[in-house]
Design a protein around this motif. Structure first.
Motif, PDB file in Angstrom:
ATOM      1  N   ILE A 193     -13.786   1.005  -0.673  1.00 51.23           N
ATOM      2  CA  ILE A 193     -12.870   1.353   0.418  1.00 51.23           C
ATOM      3  C   ILE A 193     -12.759   2.878   0.472  1.00 51.23           C
ATOM      4  CG2 ILE A 193     -10.430   1.344   1.070  1.00 51.23           C
ATOM      5  CD1 ILE A 193     -10.245  -1.508   0.254  1.00 51.23           C
ATOM      6  N   PRO A 194     -12.846   3.489   1.659  1.00 53.76           N
ATOM      7  CA  PRO A 194     -12.692   4.951   1.747  1.00 53.76           C
ATOM      8  C   PRO A 194     -11.370   5.390   1.119  1.00 53.76           C
ATOM      9  CG  PRO A 194     -13.437   4.052   3.840  1.00 53.76           C
ATOM     10  CD  PRO A 194     -13.117   2.875   2.968  1.00 53.76           C
ATOM     11  N   LEU A 195     -11.439   6.356   0.220  1.00 52.14           N
ATOM     12  CA  LEU A 195     -10.247   6.734  -0.533  1.00 52.14           C
ATOM     13  C   LEU A 195      -9.136   7.271   0.360  1.00 52.14           C
ATOM     14  CD1 LEU A 195     -11.612   8.384  -3.810  1.00 52.14           C
ATOM     15  CD2 LEU A 195     -11.105   5.995  -3.314  1.00 52.14           C
ATOM     16  N   ASP A 239     -10.274  14.811  -4.155  1.00 48.81           N
ATOM     17  CA  ASP A 239      -9.658  15.988  -3.510  1.00 48.81           C
ATOM     18  C   ASP A 239      -9.914  15.992  -2.005  1.00 48.81           C
ATOM     19  OD1 ASP A 239      -8.737  16.759  -5.977  1.00 48.81           O
ATOM     20  OD2 ASP A 239     -10.320  18.251  -6.317  1.00 48.81           O
ATOM     21  N   GLU A 240     -11.163  15.698  -1.637  1.00 48.29           N
ATOM     22  CA  GLU A 240     -11.519  15.706  -0.215  1.00 48.29           C
ATOM     23  C   GLU A 240     -10.713  14.660   0.563  1.00 48.29           C
ATOM     24  OE1 GLU A 240     -15.256  14.439   2.684  1.00 48.29           O
ATOM     25  OE2 GLU A 240     -15.588  14.656   0.503  1.00 48.29           O
ATOM     26  N   HIS A 241     -10.652  13.448   0.034  1.00 49.46           N
ATOM     27  CA  HIS A 241      -9.968  12.367   0.734  1.00 49.46           C
ATOM     28  C   HIS A 241      -8.454  12.529   0.697  1.00 49.46           C
ATOM     29  CE1 HIS A 241     -13.310   9.488   1.689  1.00 49.46           C
ATOM     30  NE2 HIS A 241     -13.935  10.346   0.887  1.00 49.46           N
ATOM     31  N   LEU A 242      -7.957  13.114  -0.378  1.00 47.17           N
ATOM     32  CA  LEU A 242      -6.519  13.373  -0.456  1.00 47.17           C
ATOM     33  C   LEU A 242      -6.115  14.412   0.580  1.00 47.17           C
ATOM     34  CD1 LEU A 242      -4.032  12.482  -1.976  1.00 47.17           C
ATOM     35  CD2 LEU A 242      -4.518  14.210  -3.707  1.00 47.17           C
ATOM     36  N   ARG A 243      -6.969  15.416   0.757  1.00 46.72           N
ATOM     37  CA  ARG A 243      -6.697  16.427   1.788  1.00 46.72           C
ATOM     38  C   ARG A 243      -6.654  15.768   3.170  1.00 46.72           C
ATOM     39  NH1 ARG A 243      -9.860  19.934  -1.086  1.00 46.72           N
ATOM     40  NH2 ARG A 243     -11.724  19.238   0.044  1.00 46.72           N
ATOM     41  N   LYS A 244      -7.628  14.900   3.403  1.00 49.44           N
ATOM     42  CA  LYS A 244      -7.700  14.239   4.709  1.00 49.44           C
ATOM     43  C   LYS A 244      -6.445  13.411   4.977  1.00 49.44           C
ATOM     44  CE  LYS A 244     -10.693  11.294   7.529  1.00 49.44           C
ATOM     45  NZ  LYS A 244     -11.992  10.578   7.623  1.00 49.44           N
ATOM     46  N   ALA A 245      -5.995  12.671   3.970  1.00 48.78           N
ATOM     47  CA  ALA A 245      -4.794  11.842   4.139  1.00 48.78           C
ATOM     48  C   ALA A 245      -3.553  12.712   4.272  1.00 48.78           C
ATOM     49  CB  ALA A 245      -4.654  10.888   2.958  1.00 48.78           C
ATOM     50  N   SER A 246      -3.473  13.743   3.448  1.00 46.84           N
ATOM     51  CA  SER A 246      -2.281  14.606   3.474  1.00 46.84           C
ATOM     52  C   SER A 246      -2.184  15.394   4.772  1.00 46.84           C
ATOM     53  CB  SER A 246      -2.300  15.562   2.283  1.00 46.84           C
ATOM     54  OG  SER A 246      -2.290  14.845   1.057  1.00 46.84           O
ATOM     55  N   ARG A 293      -8.157   6.261   3.108  1.00 47.20           N
ATOM     56  CA  ARG A 293      -7.348   5.159   3.640  1.00 47.20           C
ATOM     57  C   ARG A 293      -6.389   4.618   2.580  1.00 47.20           C
ATOM     58  NH1 ARG A 293      -9.372   0.751   7.508  1.00 47.20           N
ATOM     59  NH2 ARG A 293      -7.145   0.976   8.006  1.00 47.20           N
ATOM     60  N   LEU A 294      -6.855   4.584   1.339  1.00 43.57           N
ATOM     61  CA  LEU A 294      -5.941   4.198   0.254  1.00 43.57           C
ATOM     62  C   LEU A 294      -4.818   5.230   0.119  1.00 43.57           C
ATOM     63  CD1 LEU A 294      -8.402   2.988  -2.552  1.00 43.57           C
ATOM     64  CD2 LEU A 294      -6.930   1.577  -1.110  1.00 43.57           C
ATOM     65  N   PHE A 295      -5.176   6.500   0.124  1.00 44.39           N
ATOM     66  CA  PHE A 295      -4.167   7.553  -0.026  1.00 44.39           C
ATOM     67  C   PHE A 295      -3.189   7.522   1.149  1.00 44.39           C
ATOM     68  CE2 PHE A 295      -7.662  10.126  -2.369  1.00 44.39           C
ATOM     69  CZ  PHE A 295      -7.453   9.373  -3.519  1.00 44.39           C
ATOM     70  N   ALA A 296      -3.697   7.288   2.364  1.00 43.53           N
ATOM     71  CA  ALA A 296      -2.829   7.194   3.536  1.00 43.53           C
ATOM     72  C   ALA A 296      -1.897   5.987   3.425  1.00 43.53           C
ATOM     73  CB  ALA A 296      -3.665   7.101   4.812  1.00 43.53           C
ATOM     74  N   GLN A 297      -2.423   4.902   2.871  1.00 42.92           N
ATOM     75  CA  GLN A 297      -1.586   3.716   2.659  1.00 42.92           C
ATOM     76  C   GLN A 297      -0.415   4.040   1.734  1.00 42.92           C
ATOM     77  OE1 GLN A 297      -1.424   0.653   3.803  1.00 42.92           O
ATOM     78  NE2 GLN A 297       0.001  -0.180   2.310  1.00 42.92           N
TER      79      GLN A 297
END
Length: 658
Positions: free
Chosen positions: A80-82, A300-307, A84-88
């Motif tokens: 699962i794209p990270l 880090d990349e996916h956390l930035r995207k969610a944040s 989306r998990l972080f956004a959840q």
């Protein structure tokens, strides 16, 4: 820890290592964000990664997994794209629940993951339904469902295992025994030595697996599921493990003896496996650093995207419009001859024609097969459709409601007969917490109809006579239908089955064989949420449904001087408020009749809505008429006194005279 007994390819060994490393590193980051207040809650799976990763790696990508709080490794192994998990976890719109639920309370059909609810047990029955759908479609697939040792004390655990065993369903029941249900140790949860021992009671194969040994988990599960696809059957797996942090972070671990924590710290699945791979020359310090750097960069990349995603802006219209799945209803009008049939016949005919129309429709319930159901609604259905689609069930309402949800998740339709509406209390949790909320939470339909034989007047007493529709009209996400005539019952049942939302379909037992009507022979549908105006008059509006319709008609026939609009609601959710308001505006007076006891019933809500929306048109107080505030009694004279019918005429005349 012994790794050498399990023959796993070298490449797979490395894949399993990286698959365990990723959730561990994500968790470590989430614990930091939790302390910073950037996520609201966390259920740590540190120390249990080998189970999630091993099971998910052993299953095919198109096989369903039903994980729990501590199964982050399932989600990451399914890739699962990270973000989306972080956004959840941050309650962002690109999360799987659009901010409507937290942590791991979600699912995704794209990755064949079905989310849990906090009541834990019902997801075991959902796995049964998913596996049943695979079996009916002759698909050689296994369904894996997770739970913890605490949930094995729930009735749903026992019901689901029993159903899976009786029906030979290919379900892998994965119990993560970490020693504590929140803070309650296993010696206060059950007396058997091992959870796996419980399998014997259901004639079920069971195994104990070292849940901290990734190679043992992967090797044994892979071997089992290969065989289960060919020889469908349920298997109970007990994974011995431990969680190194609290049930959730706020709980802490003060209730755990330090020596126990120290012992299990030495069994850390990632640390020990890393040491093993280093010894086997499959890992080096350099390769470990490289893997960690790659995972960290991804995090880090996916956390930035969610944040960076904007916070959700509440939209009332959007929320209200996404409680139910939209349907493009197209009324099917009858074109054939009619036949004079009873209510019971109309329901049976509508159900039979729906079974012919939808070859993915399954009927489940107690005694519904050869016996034809206690009211003979499904009499002869086994001969026409076979026992695969007309299924007798054990006496376990909760598991069968959940299994109906599982059938829906896996592309089928389900009609469950609740033998008596009263028995819905035993399946209440999955109805109001799973079926009702799944679409709103994560966009998953519940294509389920629950038939509810109900009502008094037949001297059946407190446990077979309730008309308990108000239990369900209170719950957003459920539809509630309550016909009074054979014509309506047949058409509305067909619509309910076509509708992808969960429908409670109430059938009054007292009307089953006492009422005849001309009903079209062929298949037809009627819209939900449209009341029927049976009589017109300018003195007063009578709003009712079910048996109340016939009580009101009898009263009007005995009092031909009363000029009344008589409105049969037919559907309670959705409710035809426009028809009610239009009638009240014309007549200026309103009386609402229900068979249910008065307080907290549908009449109270209708009364309140009319007061709020039509007050200036009223020429008198709104009158509610319901049954007594007692359980419904058995003795026929006591029952007559209980029922609202005995008081309706006097209350009606009193309001007209006001």
């Amino acid at each position: 820890m012994n790794y050498t007994d399990f023959k796993v390819a070298q490449d797979d060994k490395l894949t399993l290592y990286k698959a365990m490393l990723k959730p561990r590193m994500i968790e470590e980051k989430m614990l930091i964000l939790l302390r910073q207040g950037k996520i609201s809650k966390w259920f740590s799976g540190i120390g249990q990664e080998a189970i999630s990763v091993g099971v998910a790696s052993a299953l095919s990508r198109d096989e369903y997994i039903l994980p729990m709080h501590r199964n982050l490794g399932v989600f990451t192994t399914r890739k699962i794209p990270l973000y989306r998990l972080f956004a959840q976890w941050q309650g962002k719109a690109s999360g799987f629940t659009q901010g409507r639920d937290r942590s791991f309370h979600f699912g995704t059909q794209d990755f064949k993951i079905v989310g849990m609810i906090s009541h834990l047990g019902p997801q075991l029955g959902v796995a049964d339904g998913i596996a049943l759908a695979h079996k009916l479609k002759k698909e050689k697939k296994v369904t894996a469902v997770f739970t913890g040792e605490g949930a094995t004390s729930e009735g749903d655990f026992h019901e689901a295992l029993n159903v899976a065993s009786v029906w030979d369903l290919p379900v892998l029941f994965c119990v993560e025994n970490n020693g504590y249900g929140l803070s309650t140790p296993t010696n206060e949860q059950f007396r058997c030595e091992n959870i796996a021992d419980k399998g014997a009671g259901y004639g079920m194969e069971s195994h104990i697996i070292d849940g901290n040994n990734i190679l043992e988990v992967y090797f044994k599960v892979a071997h089992l599921v290969r065989d289960m696809r060919i020889n469908p059957r349920p298997v109970l797996l007990e994974f011995k493990t431990f969680r190194m942090r609290g049930h959730e972070e706020a709980s802490g671990t003060k209730y755990v003896p330090q020596e126990l924590l120290d012992t299990w710290a030495k069994k850390d699945p990632l640390a020990n496996y890393t040491k093993y791979l280093l010894g086997e020359k499959l890992l080096t310090e350099e390769s470990i650093a490289r893997y960690k750097a790659n995972i960290q960069a991804e995090i880090d990349e996916h956390l930035r995207k969610a944040s960076d995603e904007d916070a959700i802006v509440p939209n009332e219209s959007k929320e209200l419009n996404e409680v139910y799945q939209k349907i493009d209803f197209k009324e099917v009008k009858p074109i054939s001859a009619v036949a004079n049939i009873r209510l019971v016949d109309a329901i049976s005919e509508g159900l039979r024609q729906s079974m012919k129309k939808f070859d993915n429709l399954v009927i489940m319930g107690q005694d519904v097969a050869e016996y034809g159901g206690v009211f003979k609604i499904t009499d002869g259905f086994v001969n026409d459709f076979g026992k695969e689609r007309v299924r007798n069930t054990p006496i376990c309402e909760s598991a069968i409601v959940a299994a109906a949800m599982g059938l829906s998740i896996n592309g089928m339709k389900a009609v469950m007969e609740m033998q008596f509406a009263d028995f819905a209390s035993s399946g209440f949790n999955p109805i109001v917490n799973y079926l009702a909320k799944s679409y709103y939470r994560w966009g998953e339909k519940a294509d389920v109809v629950i038939r509810m034989p109900c009502g008094g007047g037949v001297a059946a007493g407190p446990f077979h006579s309730q008309t308990n529709e108000a239990w369900f009209t209170k719950t957003p996400g459920l539809k509630v239908v309550y016909p009074a005539y054979p014509y309506d019952a047949k058409g509305l049942l067909a619509t309910a089955i076509e509708d992808p939302n969960p429908v409670l379909f109430f059938e009054h037992k007292g009307l089953y064989r006492s009422l005849y009507q001309e009903v079209p022979v062929d298949y037809y549908t009627l819209p939900l949420g449209k009341a029927s105006l049976l009589k017109q008059g300018d003195q007063i509006t009578i709003v009712t449904y079910g048996a109340g319709v016939h009580w009101a008609l009898e009263t009007l026939e005995n009092n031909p001087d009363i000029r009344a609009d008589l409105l049969d609601l037919r559907s309670l959710q959705p409710l035809d408020t426009k028809a009610i308001y239009d009638s009240v505006v014309r007549t200026g007076k309103l009386i609402i009749l229900q068979e249910d006891s008065l307080f907290g019933g549908i009449a109270s809500d209708i009364s309140a809505m009319v007061m709020e929306n039509c007050f200036e048109y009223l020429d008198g107080p709104i009158k509610r008429v319901g049954s007594l505030e007692t359980p419904i009694p058995f003795n026929s004279k006591l029952e007559q006194q209980y029922l609202a019918k005995s008081r309706f005429e006097s209350d009606l005349r009193e309001l007209i005279a006001y």
